[in-house]
Design a protein around this motif. Structure first.
Motif, mmCIF file in Angstrom:
data_model
loop_
_atom_site.group_PDB
_atom_site.id
_atom_site.type_symbol
_atom_site.label_atom_id
_atom_site.label_comp_id
_atom_site.label_asym_id
_atom_site.label_seq_id
_atom_site.Cartn_x
_atom_site.Cartn_y
_atom_site.Cartn_z
ATOM 1 N N LYS A 192 0.838 -1.212 0.000
ATOM 2 C CA LYS A 192 0.000 0.000 0.000
ATOM 3 C C LYS A 192 0.862 1.248 0.000
ATOM 4 O O LYS A 192 1.009 1.942 1.001
ATOM 5 C CB LYS A 192 -0.959 -0.028 1.185
ATOM 6 N N ARG A 193 1.427 1.500 -1.157
ATOM 7 C CA ARG A 193 2.274 2.675 -1.373
ATOM 8 C C ARG A 193 2.388 2.912 -2.860
ATOM 9 O O ARG A 193 1.994 2.067 -3.672
ATOM 10 C CB ARG A 193 3.658 2.456 -0.757
ATOM 11 N N LEU A 194 2.937 4.050 -3.210
ATOM 12 C CA LEU A 194 3.232 4.322 -4.607
ATOM 13 C C LEU A 194 4.464 3.524 -5.033
ATOM 14 O O LEU A 194 5.320 3.187 -4.210
ATOM 15 C CB LEU A 194 3.483 5.817 -4.805
ATOM 16 N N GLY A 195 4.560 3.239 -6.310
ATOM 17 C CA GLY A 195 5.750 2.571 -6.814
ATOM 18 C C GLY A 195 6.940 3.510 -6.807
ATOM 19 O O GLY A 195 6.789 4.738 -6.891
ATOM 20 N N ASN A 196 8.121 2.951 -6.671
ATOM 21 C CA ASN A 196 9.351 3.734 -6.698
ATOM 22 C C ASN A 196 10.070 3.516 -8.026
ATOM 23 O O ASN A 196 10.112 2.388 -8.541
ATOM 24 C CB ASN A 196 10.253 3.341 -5.540
ATOM 25 N N ALA A 197 10.649 4.582 -8.567
ATOM 26 C CA ALA A 197 11.272 4.510 -9.889
ATOM 27 C C ALA A 197 12.313 3.392 -10.003
ATOM 28 O O ALA A 197 12.390 2.732 -11.048
ATOM 29 C CB ALA A 197 11.882 5.859 -10.253
ATOM 30 N N PRO A 198 13.140 3.126 -8.967
ATOM 31 C CA PRO A 198 14.095 2.022 -9.100
ATOM 32 C C PRO A 198 13.427 0.661 -9.306
ATOM 33 O O PRO A 198 14.047 -0.254 -9.868
ATOM 34 C CB PRO A 198 14.861 2.063 -7.772
ATOM 35 N N GLU A 199 12.160 0.521 -8.878
ATOM 36 C CA GLU A 199 11.452 -0.743 -9.105
ATOM 37 C C GLU A 199 11.129 -0.904 -10.591
ATOM 38 O O GLU A 199 11.184 -2.025 -11.131
ATOM 39 C CB GLU A 199 10.188 -0.792 -8.248
ATOM 40 N N TYR A 200 10.795 0.191 -11.246
ATOM 41 C CA TYR A 200 10.624 0.156 -12.697
ATOM 42 C C TYR A 200 11.956 -0.215 -13.353
ATOM 43 O O TYR A 200 12.008 -1.076 -14.238
ATOM 44 C CB TYR A 200 10.144 1.508 -13.213
ATOM 45 N N ALA A 201 13.020 0.442 -12.930
ATOM 46 C CA ALA A 201 14.337 0.186 -13.520
ATOM 47 C C ALA A 201 14.744 -1.272 -13.347
ATOM 48 O O ALA A 201 15.341 -1.872 -14.255
ATOM 49 C CB ALA A 201 15.377 1.111 -12.883
ATOM 50 N N HIS A 202 14.422 -1.846 -12.200
ATOM 51 C CA HIS A 202 14.761 -3.249 -11.933
ATOM 52 C C HIS A 202 14.097 -4.165 -12.958
ATOM 53 O O HIS A 202 14.732 -5.081 -13.504
ATOM 54 C CB HIS A 202 14.317 -3.621 -10.518
ATOM 55 N N LEU A 203 12.815 -3.907 -13.242
ATOM 56 C CA LEU A 203 12.116 -4.730 -14.224
ATOM 57 C C LEU A 203 12.659 -4.482 -15.629
ATOM 58 O O LEU A 203 12.816 -5.422 -16.421
ATOM 59 C CB LEU A 203 10.610 -4.447 -14.182
ATOM 60 N N ALA A 204 12.967 -3.228 -15.946
ATOM 61 C CA ALA A 204 13.528 -2.930 -17.263
ATOM 62 C C ALA A 204 14.825 -3.695 -17.481
ATOM 63 O O ALA A 204 15.048 -4.285 -18.549
ATOM 64 C CB ALA A 204 13.763 -1.428 -17.410
ATOM 65 N N LEU A 205 15.692 -3.709 -16.480
ATOM 66 C CA LEU A 205 16.959 -4.440 -16.610
ATOM 67 C C LEU A 205 16.735 -5.939 -16.696
ATOM 68 O O LEU A 205 17.461 -6.644 -17.415
ATOM 69 C CB LEU A 205 17.897 -4.097 -15.447
ATOM 70 N N THR A 206 15.738 -6.443 -15.984
ATOM 71 C CA THR A 206 15.416 -7.871 -16.091
ATOM 72 C C THR A 206 15.004 -8.216 -17.517
ATOM 73 O O THR A 206 15.437 -9.230 -18.083
ATOM 74 C CB THR A 206 14.283 -8.241 -15.120
ATOM 75 N N MET A 207 14.180 -7.365 -18.124
ATOM 76 C CA MET A 207 13.752 -7.603 -19.503
ATOM 77 C C MET A 207 14.926 -7.572 -20.468
ATOM 78 O O MET A 207 14.948 -8.297 -21.468
ATOM 79 C CB MET A 207 12.715 -6.550 -19.913
ATOM 80 N N ILE A 208 15.898 -6.729 -20.171
ATOM 81 C CA ILE A 208 17.068 -6.617 -21.041
ATOM 82 C C ILE A 208 18.009 -7.799 -20.850
ATOM 83 O O ILE A 208 18.495 -8.397 -21.813
ATOM 84 C CB ILE A 208 17.805 -5.292 -20.773
ATOM 85 N N GLU A 209 18.264 -8.152 -19.613
ATOM 86 C CA GLU A 209 19.264 -9.188 -19.316
ATOM 87 C C GLU A 209 18.762 -10.602 -19.569
ATOM 88 O O GLU A 209 19.554 -11.487 -19.904
ATOM 89 C CB GLU A 209 19.724 -9.056 -17.866
ATOM 90 N N ASN A 210 17.471 -10.844 -19.404
ATOM 91 C CA ASN A 210 16.917 -12.186 -19.611
ATOM 92 C C ASN A 210 16.582 -12.362 -21.090
ATOM 93 O O ASN A 210 15.586 -11.838 -21.585
ATOM 94 C CB ASN A 210 15.668 -12.375 -18.754
ATOM 95 N N SER A 211 17.386 -13.095 -21.789
ATOM 96 C CA SER A 211 17.267 -13.190 -23.248
ATOM 97 C C SER A 211 16.068 -14.004 -23.726
ATOM 98 O O SER A 211 15.821 -14.079 -24.928
ATOM 99 C CB SER A 211 18.554 -13.763 -23.853
ATOM 100 N N TYR A 212 15.310 -14.597 -22.793
ATOM 101 C CA TYR A 212 14.099 -15.312 -23.198
ATOM 102 C C TYR A 212 12.857 -14.453 -22.980
ATOM 103 O O TYR A 212 11.743 -14.887 -23.224
ATOM 104 C CB TYR A 212 13.969 -16.624 -22.422
ATOM 105 N N PHE A 213 13.074 -13.235 -22.531
ATOM 106 C CA PHE A 213 11.986 -12.275 -22.298
ATOM 107 C C PHE A 213 11.740 -11.531 -23.603
ATOM 108 O O PHE A 213 12.550 -10.716 -24.016
ATOM 109 C CB PHE A 213 12.426 -11.292 -21.208
#
Length: 260
Positions: free
Chosen positions: A223-244
């Motif tokens: 129960k809070r707003l999202g934090n920008a580093p959480e977006y960045a974490h997912l963006a990097l996961t999408m980049i680094e995981n080559s099956y994404f």
């Protein structure tokens, strides 16, 4: 995809908010980052902080985007990563009646087109031009040449009152994710999209505290707003995981937006 000092990336909207967090996260991996934005003072500061480069770019202009890529590539080489965070919003009803005098008005079409040009066409412009550059790269593991992350919004699926233009622009980003991934599949370029919920960005920080508290309380968990580093974490996961690839992922604490 491996992220290190041999990797070049472009982040649109990288001067603040989700884009800034992503630029910083990429730089922390050693990536050479170019920031595309119109906020020159902020962008220059972020670029200096992360050892990157700032390019003053208007995503609605072919000439501006071309100049940005030329500057970024002259400094860092051809990018293999693109993250599109540049965007804006507005809130106007499709048609409405004035409470004061009963007069009727409709959504100004110029304002509708303006939002589409920035959020949707601007995103596609950067994606198409970056992908064309990535095609010049030698393929790496699994034949991969690049990874692209686009930014939509939960409004693409849960548009609220007054969000016809915004939802259309973000829904367009979601709708083009899989076709672009399919367009580029034979060239080893992956494409994914993040649909953020209510995030604690500079725009939200300007809202009154009671409004922010109410929005945070509407998120199921946490129960809070999202934090920008959480977006960045997912963006990097999408980049680094080559099956994404070819995916649209909500990042929203399980929120489903109410009509208003």
């Amino acid at each position: 995809m491996k992220l290190d000092n041999t990797t070049a990336a472009v982040v649109t909207g990288g001067s603040s908010g989700l884009g800034e967090a992503t630029a910083r996260a990429l730089a922390a991996k050693g990536v050479k980052v170019a920031i595309f934005d119109l906020q020159a003072e902020k962008g220059e500061k972020v670029a200096a902080d992360i050892g990157g480069i700032f390019c003053e770019v208007n995503v609605t202009s072919d000439e501006s985007v071309d100049a940005g890529f030329a500057k970024a590539r002259a400094a860092h080489g051809q990018e293999s990563v693109l993250v599109c965070c540049a965007g804006t919003g507005n809130a106007v009803k499709t048609a409405s009646r004035s409470k004061e005098d009963g007069s009727i008005k409709h959504f100004p079409l110029a304002a509708f087109d303006w939002l589409i040009q920035i959020n949707l066409v601007g995103t596609f412009r950067c994606v198409a031009k970056s992908a064309a550059g990535m095609l010049t790269l030698d393929p790496g593991e699994d034949g991969e040449r690049g990874a692209i992350v686009m930014t939509a919004s939960v409004a693409a699926e849960d548009g609220q009152i007054g969000q016809a233009a915004y939802s259309a622009s973000k829904g367009g980003v979601v709708g083009m994710t899989l076709p672009i991934a399919r367009d580029l599949m034979s060239e080893g370029i992956r494409v994914n999209t993040i649909l953020p919920g209510i995030f604690n960005t500079p725009l939200m920080q300007g809202a009154p505290q009671p409004v922010r508290d109410a929005l945070a309380a509407s998120v199921p968990f946490p129960k809070r707003l999202g934090n920008a580093p959480e977006y960045a974490h997912l963006a990097l996961t999408m980049i680094e995981n080559s099956y994404f690839n070819g995916e649209d992922v909500r990042l929203d604490g399980a929120i489903r937006m109410a009509p208003r």
